[in-house]
Scaffold this active site. Sequence first.
Site, PDB file in Angstrom:
ATOM      1  N   ASP A  88      -4.209  -5.051   0.926  1.00  0.00           N
ATOM      2  CA  ASP A  88      -4.663  -4.131   2.282  1.00  0.00           C
ATOM      3  C   ASP A  88      -6.006  -4.788   2.490  1.00  0.00           C
ATOM      4  O   ASP A  88      -6.935  -4.135   1.923  1.00  0.00           O
ATOM      5  CB  ASP A  88      -4.490  -2.812   2.141  1.00  0.00           C
ATOM      6  CG  ASP A  88      -4.791  -2.049   3.281  1.00  0.00           C
ATOM      7  OD1 ASP A  88      -4.991  -2.669   4.375  1.00  0.00           O
ATOM      8  OD2 ASP A  88      -4.700  -0.704   3.374  1.00  0.00           O
ATOM      9  N   ASN A  95      -7.274  -4.291   5.371  1.00  0.00           N
ATOM     10  CA  ASN A  95      -7.862  -3.204   6.612  1.00  0.00           C
ATOM     11  C   ASN A  95      -8.542  -4.371   7.710  1.00  0.00           C
ATOM     12  O   ASN A  95      -9.679  -3.941   8.069  1.00  0.00           O
ATOM     13  CB  ASN A  95      -8.816  -2.550   5.919  1.00  0.00           C
ATOM     14  CG  ASN A  95      -8.259  -1.119   5.520  1.00  0.00           C
ATOM     15  OD1 ASN A  95      -7.268  -0.707   6.500  1.00  0.00           O
ATOM     16  ND2 ASN A  95      -8.635  -0.600   4.292  1.00  0.00           N
ATOM     17  N   ASN A 101       0.762  -1.090   0.017  1.00  0.00           N
ATOM     18  CA  ASN A 101      -0.182   0.068  -0.055  1.00  0.00           C
ATOM     19  C   ASN A 101       0.906   1.292   0.033  1.00  0.00           C
ATOM     20  O   ASN A 101       1.687   1.435   0.929  1.00  0.00           O
ATOM     21  CB  ASN A 101      -0.923  -0.185   1.183  1.00  0.00           C
ATOM     22  CG  ASN A 101      -2.026   1.186   1.285  1.00  0.00           C
ATOM     23  OD1 ASN A 101      -1.564   2.475   0.865  1.00  0.00           O
ATOM     24  ND2 ASN A 101      -3.098   0.716   1.765  1.00  0.00           N
ATOM     25  N   ASP A 152       2.907   4.625   5.139  1.00  0.00           N
ATOM     26  CA  ASP A 152       2.688   4.144   6.368  1.00  0.00           C
ATOM     27  C   ASP A 152       2.609   2.732   6.477  1.00  0.00           C
ATOM     28  O   ASP A 152       2.280   2.130   7.697  1.00  0.00           O
ATOM     29  CB  ASP A 152       1.540   4.762   7.219  1.00  0.00           C
ATOM     30  CG  ASP A 152       0.218   4.953   6.103  1.00  0.00           C
ATOM     31  OD1 ASP A 152      -0.015   4.432   5.048  1.00  0.00           O
ATOM     32  OD2 ASP A 152      -0.788   5.611   6.838  1.00  0.00           O
ATOM     33  N   HIS A 153       2.564   1.980   5.348  1.00  0.00           N
ATOM     34  CA  HIS A 153       2.640   0.592   5.262  1.00  0.00           C
ATOM     35  C   HIS A 153       4.015   0.180   4.826  1.00  0.00           C
ATOM     36  O   HIS A 153       4.913   0.826   4.216  1.00  0.00           O
ATOM     37  CB  HIS A 153       1.673   0.227   4.180  1.00  0.00           C
ATOM     38  CG  HIS A 153       0.255   0.269   4.463  1.00  0.00           C
ATOM     39  ND1 HIS A 153      -0.587  -0.932   4.811  1.00  0.00           N
ATOM     40  CD2 HIS A 153      -0.545   1.311   4.426  1.00  0.00           C
ATOM     41  CE1 HIS A 153      -1.721  -0.297   4.865  1.00  0.00           C
ATOM     42  NE2 HIS A 153      -1.776   0.910   4.699  1.00  0.00           N
ATOM     43  N   ASP A 208      -2.100  -6.074   6.025  1.00  0.00           N
ATOM     44  CA  ASP A 208      -1.732  -6.522   4.625  1.00  0.00           C
ATOM     45  C   ASP A 208      -1.572  -8.071   4.459  1.00  0.00           C
ATOM     46  O   ASP A 208      -0.657  -8.723   5.397  1.00  0.00           O
ATOM     47  CB  ASP A 208      -0.667  -5.694   4.197  1.00  0.00           C
ATOM     48  CG  ASP A 208      -0.655  -4.148   4.562  1.00  0.00           C
ATOM     49  OD1 ASP A 208      -1.310  -3.695   3.480  1.00  0.00           O
ATOM     50  OD2 ASP A 208      -0.335  -3.552   5.293  1.00  0.00           O
ATOM     51  N   GLU A 243      -3.951   1.823  -2.874  1.00  0.00           N
ATOM     52  CA  GLU A 243      -3.974   3.240  -2.361  1.00  0.00           C
ATOM     53  C   GLU A 243      -3.297   4.146  -3.703  1.00  0.00           C
ATOM     54  O   GLU A 243      -2.311   5.014  -2.968  1.00  0.00           O
ATOM     55  CB  GLU A 243      -3.775   3.368  -1.152  1.00  0.00           C
ATOM     56  CG  GLU A 243      -4.688   4.355  -0.367  1.00  0.00           C
ATOM     57  CD  GLU A 243      -4.621   4.504   1.091  1.00  0.00           C
ATOM     58  OE1 GLU A 243      -5.073   5.616   1.539  1.00  0.00           O
ATOM     59  OE2 GLU A 243      -4.079   3.817   1.638  1.00  0.00           O
TER      60      GLU A 243
END
Length: 257
Positions: free
Chosen positions: A147, A149, A7, A247-248, A218, A34
Amino acid sequence: MRIATYNVNGVNGRLAVLLRWLEQTRPDVVALQELKAPDEKFPHAAIEAAGYQVIWHGQKSWNGVALLSRVGLPVETRRGLPGDPDPAQSRYLEAAINGVLIGGLYLPNGNPRPGPKFDYKLAWFDALIGHAADLLATGMPVLLLGDFNVMPTERDVYKPERWQDDALFAPEVRAAFARLVGQGWTEALRHLHPDETIYTFWDYFRNAYGRNAGLRIDHLLLSPSLALRLAAAGVDRDVRGWEKTSDHAPVWIDLHD
C-alpha cells in the site's frame, strides 16, 4: 508464481476473510499491510495451518507488515526501511522467497496536509527511493509491493477534483512515485492495463464500493529482470464485497518461471 499484496485493515478482525481468500485463490506469496497487531498477537498459527510460512513485523494498534509463502521459507533480509525517520513504525519487511527479493511496504498516509504527518510521508518516500536504487543496483530480481498510499495519475482516482488537497494525491507525492518508478521499475498493473479504470480501495462510506468510487493505491513494482517474467496482473475486486472485509482488495501478478 502468483504474488499478491493485500492491506487487510486489521489482521485479527479480518482473519476469516484473509483465510477464505487464501483458500480460494492460493497465491504463492502474499505481502500483508496494516496488521494492527503487536508481534505476539499476530495469528501465525492459523496462517501456517492454511499452508503458508510467514514472517511479520507488527505494531500495537497501527501499521504492521507480513510476508507469507507457500513456495519456501521467507529468508528475511531486512526489517524496517533504511533511513526511516520514525523506525518505531512497522512499515517495511524484506525477504528472499523462491529466487525473488521481495520488499513489502506500507507507506504513510500523510494526512492532514500540510503538517508533520505529511512531512513524514515525504521523508519516508525519500528513504524508499534511496533503498530502491540500492536494490536495483544489485541486478537481482526484486519486487516492491504494498500500500503506497498514492494515486499516481488522475486515471487512478474517482473524481480527482475532490482529492486535490489530500496527501494521497498531492503533487509532491505523485512526483515522488514518478521518481521511484523512473529508476527503472515496471508498475505491473498499468504496464499490462494502461487504459483501464482500475481501483484497489473503496471507502466504507457513501456506498463507495457499490458506486465504484475507488482509488488505486496498492502497487507492485518489478525490477527489469523480473519485469521480463510478468505474465498477468489483476485485482480480486469481489473480495471487497465480502462481509466484514477490508476496504482494500487484493492485487496480484503472475510471473513466468
